[in-house]
Motif scaffolding. Structure first.
Motif, PDB file in Angstrom:
ATOM      1  N   ALA A  38       0.980  -1.263  -0.023  1.00 54.70           N
ATOM      2  CA  ALA A  38       0.033   0.015  -0.061  1.00 54.70           C
ATOM      3  C   ALA A  38       0.801   1.138  -0.022  1.00 54.70           C
ATOM      4  N   LYS A  39       1.878   1.205   0.671  1.00 52.39           N
ATOM      5  CA  LYS A  39       3.137   2.290   0.648  1.00 52.39           C
ATOM      6  C   LYS A  39       3.640   2.566  -0.763  1.00 52.39           C
ATOM      7  N   GLU A  40       3.538   1.481  -1.516  1.00 57.22           N
ATOM      8  CA  GLU A  40       4.260   1.447  -2.870  1.00 57.22           C
ATOM      9  C   GLU A  40       5.728   1.211  -2.819  1.00 57.22           C
ATOM     10  N   LEU A  41       5.995   0.266  -1.834  1.00 53.06           N
ATOM     11  CA  LEU A  41       7.448  -0.022  -1.596  1.00 53.06           C
ATOM     12  C   LEU A  41       7.896  -1.156  -2.317  1.00 53.06           C
ATOM     13  N   ARG A  42       7.148  -1.849  -3.241  1.00 58.06           N
ATOM     14  CA  ARG A  42       7.080  -2.991  -4.011  1.00 58.06           C
ATOM     15  C   ARG A  42       8.074  -4.065  -3.507  1.00 58.06           C
ATOM     16  N   PRO A  43       7.446  -4.768  -2.400  1.00 51.69           N
ATOM     17  CA  PRO A  43       8.213  -5.834  -1.699  1.00 51.69           C
ATOM     18  C   PRO A  43       8.393  -7.028  -2.723  1.00 51.69           C
ATOM     19  N   THR A  44       9.660  -7.427  -2.600  1.00 50.57           N
ATOM     20  CA  THR A  44      10.050  -8.747  -3.532  1.00 50.57           C
ATOM     21  C   THR A  44      10.873  -9.533  -2.567  1.00 50.57           C
ATOM     22  N   TRP A  45      10.733 -10.820  -2.738  1.00 42.77           N
ATOM     23  CA  TRP A  45      11.657 -12.026  -2.048  1.00 42.77           C
ATOM     24  C   TRP A  45      13.095 -12.040  -2.315  1.00 42.77           C
ATOM     25  N   GLY A  46      13.997 -12.025  -1.613  1.00 47.48           N
ATOM     26  CA  GLY A  46      15.084 -12.020  -1.779  1.00 47.48           C
ATOM     27  C   GLY A  46      15.870 -13.626  -1.573  1.00 47.48           C
ATOM     28  N   PRO A  47      16.968 -13.725  -1.516  1.00 49.70           N
ATOM     29  CA  PRO A  47      17.336 -15.233  -1.191  1.00 49.70           C
ATOM     30  C   PRO A  47      17.347 -15.353   0.235  1.00 49.70           C
ATOM     31  N   PRO A  62      15.280   7.671  -6.988  1.00 53.50           N
ATOM     32  CA  PRO A  62      16.390   7.268  -6.241  1.00 53.50           C
ATOM     33  C   PRO A  62      16.071   8.100  -4.817  1.00 53.50           C
ATOM     34  N   HIS A  63      15.114   8.655  -4.584  1.00 49.91           N
ATOM     35  CA  HIS A  63      14.472   9.397  -3.258  1.00 49.91           C
ATOM     36  C   HIS A  63      13.434   8.626  -2.643  1.00 49.91           C
ATOM     37  N   GLY A  64      12.830   7.497  -3.031  1.00 49.44           N
ATOM     38  CA  GLY A  64      11.876   6.745  -2.398  1.00 49.44           C
ATOM     39  C   GLY A  64      12.620   5.753  -1.430  1.00 49.44           C
ATOM     40  N   ALA A  65      11.994   5.126  -0.393  1.00 46.34           N
ATOM     41  CA  ALA A  65      12.336   4.615   0.672  1.00 46.34           C
ATOM     42  C   ALA A  65      12.742   3.045   0.283  1.00 46.34           C
ATOM     43  N   PHE A  66      13.654   2.524   0.797  1.00 49.80           N
ATOM     44  CA  PHE A  66      14.225   1.229   0.467  1.00 49.80           C
ATOM     45  C   PHE A  66      14.634   0.516   1.701  1.00 49.80           C
ATOM     46  N   GLY A  67      14.790  -0.790   1.462  1.00 49.61           N
ATOM     47  CA  GLY A  67      15.229  -1.541   2.694  1.00 49.61           C
ATOM     48  C   GLY A  67      14.882  -2.950   2.762  1.00 49.61           C
ATOM     49  N   VAL A  68      14.907  -3.614   3.900  1.00 46.08           N
ATOM     50  CA  VAL A  68      14.605  -4.869   4.002  1.00 46.08           C
ATOM     51  C   VAL A  68      13.970  -5.272   5.391  1.00 46.08           C
ATOM     52  N   HIS A  85      15.047   5.952   4.138  1.00 46.21           N
ATOM     53  CA  HIS A  85      14.226   7.172   3.771  1.00 46.21           C
ATOM     54  C   HIS A  85      14.512   7.885   2.377  1.00 46.21           C
ATOM     55  N   GLY A  86      15.119   7.201   1.377  1.00 47.19           N
ATOM     56  CA  GLY A  86      15.662   7.807   0.143  1.00 47.19           C
ATOM     57  C   GLY A  86      17.149   7.808   0.072  1.00 47.19           C
ATOM     58  N   ASN A  87      17.841   8.090  -0.836  1.00 44.93           N
ATOM     59  CA  ASN A  87      19.126   8.146  -0.944  1.00 44.93           C
ATOM     60  C   ASN A  87      19.922   9.382  -0.191  1.00 44.93           C
ATOM     61  N   ASP A  88      19.216  10.249   0.046  1.00 41.38           N
ATOM     62  CA  ASP A  88      19.850  11.498   0.821  1.00 41.38           C
ATOM     63  C   ASP A  88      19.448  11.398   2.416  1.00 41.38           C
ATOM     64  N   ALA A  89      19.069  10.249   2.813  1.00 43.16           N
ATOM     65  CA  ALA A  89      18.725  10.139   4.369  1.00 43.16           C
ATOM     66  C   ALA A  89      20.099  10.159   5.233  1.00 43.16           C
ATOM     67  N   ASN A 107       5.254   5.063   9.142  1.00 41.75           N
ATOM     68  CA  ASN A 107       5.674   6.439   9.044  1.00 41.75           C
ATOM     69  C   ASN A 107       6.626   6.534   7.630  1.00 41.75           C
ATOM     70  N   VAL A 108       6.375   5.693   6.636  1.00 46.13           N
ATOM     71  CA  VAL A 108       7.153   5.961   5.506  1.00 46.13           C
ATOM     72  C   VAL A 108       6.260   6.763   4.501  1.00 46.13           C
ATOM     73  N   PRO A 109       6.521   7.992   4.204  1.00 45.78           N
ATOM     74  CA  PRO A 109       5.605   8.478   3.255  1.00 45.78           C
ATOM     75  C   PRO A 109       5.707   7.902   1.641  1.00 45.78           C
ATOM     76  N   PRO A 110       4.564   8.081   1.115  1.00 47.50           N
ATOM     77  CA  PRO A 110       4.738   7.433  -0.105  1.00 47.50           C
ATOM     78  C   PRO A 110       5.551   8.339  -1.123  1.00 47.50           C
ATOM     79  N   SER A 111       6.175   7.607  -1.976  1.00 46.10           N
ATOM     80  CA  SER A 111       7.164   8.355  -2.842  1.00 46.10           C
ATOM     81  C   SER A 111       6.443   9.142  -3.826  1.00 46.10           C
TER      82      SER A 111
END
Length: 127
Positions: A38-47, A62-68, A85-89, A107-111
């Motif tokens: 819903a937050k448009e973080l596009r979850p995908t399974w890693g190994p 490049p300024h959208g949130a990313f993580g694991v 929260h983005g590359n400049d966090a 608390n993650v804002p939509p990108s």
């Protein structure tokens, strides 16, 4: 002998948009995956790594949130998460446990950053 087949159940709301396999996960974990979608973080399974499964998050641009999000391989429970929260966090936001991870994702804002963004910072991107 009864040979009639019951109709297929209706799909859950939002289930058609995802390709995430939620087999073996708890209901709370599935709820957090749906929140990430819903937050448009596009979850995908890693190994898998050790006794854990890893769910990678990566918003558009490049300024959208990313993580694991780390999930127990056999329990299906949320163990911890790390979101930037983005590359400049200034640094990563970390959380342990289901409730803390849910709070972190809330608390993650939509990108609003487009995939081909060339703005020098997230503040410049959103204006």
């Amino acid at each position: 002998m009864n040979t009639t087949v019951a109709p297929a159940p209706e799909p859950l709301p939002g289930a058609a948009e995802t390709s995430i396999d939620v087999t073996g996960l708890t209901a709370y974990t599935v709820g957090i995956i749906r929140l990430a979608e819903a937050k448009e973080l596009r979850p995908t399974w890693g190994p898998p790594r050790g006794n854990a499964r890893r769910l990678y998050l990566n918003a558009d641009g490049p300024h959208g949130a990313f993580g694991v999000i780390t999930i127990g391989r056999t329990s299906g429970k949320i163990l911890r998460a790390e979101v930037v929260h983005g590359n400049d966090a200034q640094g990563a936001c970390k959380a342990k446990g289901t409730n803390a991870v849910r709070t972190l994702l809330n608390n993650v804002p939509p990108s609003t950053c487009p995939p081909d963004c060339t703005a020098p910072s997230s503040a410049a991107c959103r204006t």
